[in-house]
Design a protein around this motif. Structure first.
Motif, PDB file in Angstrom:
ATOM      1  N   LYS A 158       0.405  -1.105   0.002  1.00 17.66           N
ATOM      2  CA  LYS A 158      -0.287   0.017   0.070  1.00 17.66           C
ATOM      3  C   LYS A 158       0.710   1.189  -0.131  1.00 17.66           C
ATOM      4  O   LYS A 158       0.574   2.108  -0.612  1.00 17.66           O
ATOM      5  N   ALA A 159       2.149   1.383   0.801  1.00 14.18           N
ATOM      6  CA  ALA A 159       2.765   2.548   0.998  1.00 14.18           C
ATOM      7  C   ALA A 159       3.487   2.401  -0.573  1.00 14.18           C
ATOM      8  O   ALA A 159       3.856   3.114  -0.604  1.00 14.18           O
ATOM      9  N   GLN A 161       2.805   1.568  -3.442  1.00 13.36           N
ATOM     10  CA  GLN A 161       1.543   2.119  -4.474  1.00 13.36           C
ATOM     11  C   GLN A 161       1.107   3.211  -4.411  1.00 13.36           C
ATOM     12  O   GLN A 161       1.346   3.908  -5.196  1.00 13.36           O
ATOM     13  N   HIS A 162       1.409   3.829  -2.988  1.00 18.89           N
ATOM     14  CA  HIS A 162       0.603   5.248  -2.156  1.00 18.89           C
ATOM     15  C   HIS A 162       1.701   6.121  -3.097  1.00 18.89           C
ATOM     16  O   HIS A 162       2.374   7.537  -3.603  1.00 18.89           O
ATOM     17  N   THR A 163       3.422   5.445  -3.096  1.00 17.11           N
ATOM     18  CA  THR A 163       4.771   6.505  -3.311  1.00 17.11           C
ATOM     19  C   THR A 163       4.418   6.404  -4.691  1.00 17.11           C
ATOM     20  O   THR A 163       5.027   8.074  -5.263  1.00 17.11           O
ATOM     21  N   LEU A 164       3.678   5.697  -5.730  1.00 14.22           N
ATOM     22  CA  LEU A 164       4.014   5.321  -7.191  1.00 14.22           C
ATOM     23  C   LEU A 164       3.145   6.337  -7.508  1.00 14.22           C
ATOM     24  O   LEU A 164       3.174   7.917  -8.566  1.00 14.22           O
ATOM     25  N   ALA A 165       2.428   6.580  -6.583  1.00 16.27           N
ATOM     26  CA  ALA A 165       0.701   7.571  -7.338  1.00 16.27           C
ATOM     27  C   ALA A 165       1.110   8.854  -7.203  1.00 16.27           C
ATOM     28  O   ALA A 165       0.595   9.615  -7.479  1.00 16.27           O
ATOM     29  N   GLN A 166       1.874   8.972  -5.975  1.00 16.40           N
ATOM     30  CA  GLN A 166       2.433  10.245  -6.278  1.00 16.40           C
ATOM     31  C   GLN A 166       3.076  11.386  -6.786  1.00 16.40           C
ATOM     32  O   GLN A 166       4.212  12.137  -6.714  1.00 16.40           O
ATOM     33  N   LEU A 254       5.585  -2.495 -10.463  1.00 16.64           N
ATOM     34  CA  LEU A 254       4.352  -3.291  -9.435  1.00 16.64           C
ATOM     35  C   LEU A 254       5.145  -4.542  -9.182  1.00 16.64           C
ATOM     36  O   LEU A 254       5.724  -5.069 -10.608  1.00 16.64           O
TER      37      LEU A 254
ATOM     38  N   LEU B  53      -4.737   4.419 -11.395  1.00 20.94           N
ATOM     39  CA  LEU B  53      -3.756   4.319 -11.528  1.00 20.94           C
ATOM     40  C   LEU B  53      -2.485   3.007 -12.402  1.00 20.94           C
ATOM     41  O   LEU B  53      -1.324   3.338 -12.149  1.00 20.94           O
ATOM     42  N   PHE B  55      -2.195   0.403 -11.490  1.00 27.09           N
ATOM     43  CA  PHE B  55      -2.086  -1.012 -10.356  1.00 27.09           C
ATOM     44  C   PHE B  55      -3.306  -2.078  -9.818  1.00 27.09           C
ATOM     45  O   PHE B  55      -2.563  -3.166  -9.956  1.00 27.09           O
ATOM     46  N   ARG B  79       0.626   9.041 -14.155  1.00 27.62           N
ATOM     47  CA  ARG B  79       0.256   8.932 -12.917  1.00 27.62           C
ATOM     48  C   ARG B  79       0.668  10.509 -12.624  1.00 27.62           C
ATOM     49  O   ARG B  79       0.095  10.389 -11.509  1.00 27.62           O
ATOM     50  N   ASP B  90      -2.382   4.688   3.468  1.00 26.13           N
ATOM     51  CA  ASP B  90      -0.290   4.564   4.293  1.00 26.13           C
ATOM     52  C   ASP B  90       0.341   5.001   3.875  1.00 26.13           C
ATOM     53  O   ASP B  90       1.186   5.458   2.856  1.00 26.13           O
ATOM     54  N   PRO B 103       6.701  13.889  -0.898  1.00 25.87           N
ATOM     55  CA  PRO B 103       6.319  13.487  -2.726  1.00 25.87           C
ATOM     56  C   PRO B 103       7.702  14.584  -3.133  1.00 25.87           C
ATOM     57  O   PRO B 103       7.351  14.965  -4.486  1.00 25.87           O
ATOM     58  N   TYR B 106      10.718  14.026  -5.043  1.00 26.10           N
ATOM     59  CA  TYR B 106      10.782  13.412  -6.452  1.00 26.10           C
ATOM     60  C   TYR B 106      10.448  14.160  -7.198  1.00 26.10           C
ATOM     61  O   TYR B 106       9.913  15.492  -7.337  1.00 26.10           O
ATOM     62  N   ASN B 109       8.079  16.012  -9.069  1.00 27.93           N
ATOM     63  CA  ASN B 109       7.238  17.089  -8.457  1.00 27.93           C
ATOM     64  C   ASN B 109       8.297  17.939  -8.085  1.00 27.93           C
ATOM     65  O   ASN B 109       7.945  18.876  -6.962  1.00 27.93           O
ATOM     66  N   LEU B 156      -0.352  18.895  -4.672  1.00 25.51           N
ATOM     67  CA  LEU B 156       0.362  18.344  -5.724  1.00 25.51           C
ATOM     68  C   LEU B 156       0.064  19.129  -6.882  1.00 25.51           C
ATOM     69  O   LEU B 156       0.827  18.544  -7.792  1.00 25.51           O
ATOM     70  N   ARG B 158      -2.020  18.139  -9.162  1.00 24.53           N
ATOM     71  CA  ARG B 158      -2.595  17.722 -10.009  1.00 24.53           C
ATOM     72  C   ARG B 158      -4.239  18.119  -9.865  1.00 24.53           C
ATOM     73  O   ARG B 158      -4.770  19.496  -9.742  1.00 24.53           O
TER      74      ARG B 158
END
Lengths: 262, 218
Positions: A158-159, A161-166, A254, B53, B55, B79, B90, B103, B106, B109, B156, B158
């Protein structure tokens, strides 16, 4: 060499020391009696074979034979790491082999060629024992580092994927996991260096002293081997993770769960 | 002039454990539109957000974001056009200030770092005391964490926001503050997911998803 040899009868008598661990295992009904006997038998046979083989390798002191020995040791370590990390060997064999080869060869050749200044770079009497020590530590570090890295990402999906989403790229998303994995893999060697000589005399130093050398010579060897081990473990862990990333993550960034053995 | 849709989903099909979870789902969001997906548990609401996303990779169908087809090659650039706030985010470990700033380290950003100066403004707007910035994230309540996730997503900058049950842990006043903010942002496209559309009074449309999962292997 003025080292005292152990004759066959005395060697057999040495096995009597096993009375203590085997007695403790039986007394406490610890479920590893059979496993222990098998391990002792394997150790004896493997070392006898190695002893006979090394005698030939040392006598011939041939470039190809020594090189082949190193490659075989790396191949065995490669399989052991994949098994130890519960990963599919098919995906990890090549990156692990390259990382182990680099982690072993770079400090080994530096040690033998530049520090010891051996005229013949692949001198079997130096390359095999020193290479074995570096490789053994690389194996341990890789198991800790790779296992830590992939299992942590799997647990923290979860963490991650959260990073990727950011907006993190894969390299940015894995960075904290890579840092933790390297720390876990290198910490035992750092701890060993900090306490070496205080808790116990290390193996190489003991060997050099038993071989009849001056303790100061033994210490110099030990310092160099510790530095070589630390350098080798850092190279192998970072390379093993970097090189295995490509085949361990999907194009979407992923973790590909098929890397784990079921 | 016809505007390019912010999000366009066509004939999406997603399987989970061999069973069909989403069946031929299509949807189109215009820029600035606010839409809520609703439906019972297991209808695939959150899965649609996760498909956007990258995923979850669908069995069939296409997703376009701002006119660009989502594929394994375009996912990285798409993304960074989206911001996602999870139901139970999380957010990692560390102080709240660090969590919000992370973030912005990165590469994608880094040019937005100046937005961090607006943290106190958004804390006030979403009824969070500023002293929380120095607290460990783990010590925050569910509703506070949701708002920290939301503030980070807004900073961010978006144009498309994906919100997964983000108001589930918020009290009535905080829900109103969130709704008021989104109502005021005409430039922002919001696709939210909620089991109760009442949570999203700012939505222009509500789409109810059918429940396909129990229909067995397809």
């Amino acid at each position: 060499m003025n080292i005292a040899d152990i004759n066959t009868l005395n060697l057999v008598a040495g096995y009597l020391l096993l009375i203590f661990p085997l007695g403790i295992i039986l007394w406490n009904r610890i479920q590893i009696f059979g496993q222990t006997l098998l391990a002792v038998a394997r150790m004896t046979l493997q070392l006898l074979f190695v002893g006979l083989y090394l005698r030939v390798v040392f006598e011939l002191n041939n470039f190809w034979l020594t090189g082949a020995w190193l490659v075989i040791m790396i191949g065995v370590a490669d399989v052991s790491i994949a098994r130890g990390c519960n990963l599919r060997i098919g995906r990890f064999a090549a990156p692990l082999f390259v990382s182990l080869l680099a982690g072993t060869a770079v400090p080994l050749l530096f040690f033998v060629g530049l520090i010891l200044k051996r005229p013949f770079l692949l001198d079997a009497r130096y390359i095999i024992p020193i290479g074995g020590m570096i490789l053994g530590n690389c194996l341990r570090a890789d198991i800790i580092g790779i296992k830590n890295f992939y299992e942590a990402i799997q647990k923290s999906q979860k963490a991650f994927q959260h990073t990727l989403a950011q907006g993190a790229r894969l390299q940015e998303a894995i960075r904290p996991f890579l840092r933790d994995a390297c720390q876990a893999a290198l910490a035992p060697t750092v701890a060993t260096m900090a306490t070496i000589g205080l808790v116990a005399l290390p193996g190489m130093m003991t060997g050099v002293i038993l071989g009849g050398a001056d303790p100061m010579t033994a210490i110099k060897y030990q310092i160099m081997i510790m530095i070589a081990i630390f350098s080798g473990t850092s190279i192998t862990v970072i390379l093993a993770i970097w090189l295995s990333i490509k085949s361990s993550f999907t194009a979407y960034g992923l973790l590909d769960h098929r890397i784990f053995k079921r | 002039m016809i505007q390019t849709p912010a999000i366009e989903i066509a004939n999406l099909m997603v399987k989970f454990d061999g069973k069909r979870l989403i069946k031929a789902f299509s949807m189109c969001l215009s820029p600035g539109e606010k839409v809520t997906l609703t439906g019972r548990s297991g209808s695939g609401k959150s899965t649609i957000l996760r498909c956007l996303l990258g995923f979850v990779v669908p069995e069939a169908g296409t997703i376009h974001i701002a006119g660009k087809l989502l594929t394994n090659e375009t996912v990285w650039e798409l993304r960074i056009r989206l911001a996602y706030v999870a139901q139970e985010p999380d957010l990692g470990t560390g102080r709240v200030q660090e969590i919000i700033e992370r973030p912005f380290t990165y590469r994608a950003n880094s040019r937005l770092r100046e937005n961090l100066a607006r943290i106190p403004e958004f804390f006030e707007r979403f009824l969070l005391p500023v002293h929380l910035l120095d607290k460990e994230i783990a010590t925050l309540s569910g509703g506070e964490k949701q708002r920290v996730g939301l503030i980070t997503a807004i900073l961010l900058d978006r144009r498309i926001l994906l919100l997964d049950e983000v108001s589930s842990a918020l009290d009535k006043t905080a829900k109103l503050a969130v709704a008021e903010f989104f109502r005021s942002r005409k430039d922002m496209t919001v696709l939210s997911v909620s089991h109760s559309p009442k949570n999203f009074s700012f939505s222009d449309r509500v789409i109810e998803l059918p429940y396909n999962y129990s229909k067995g292997k397809q």
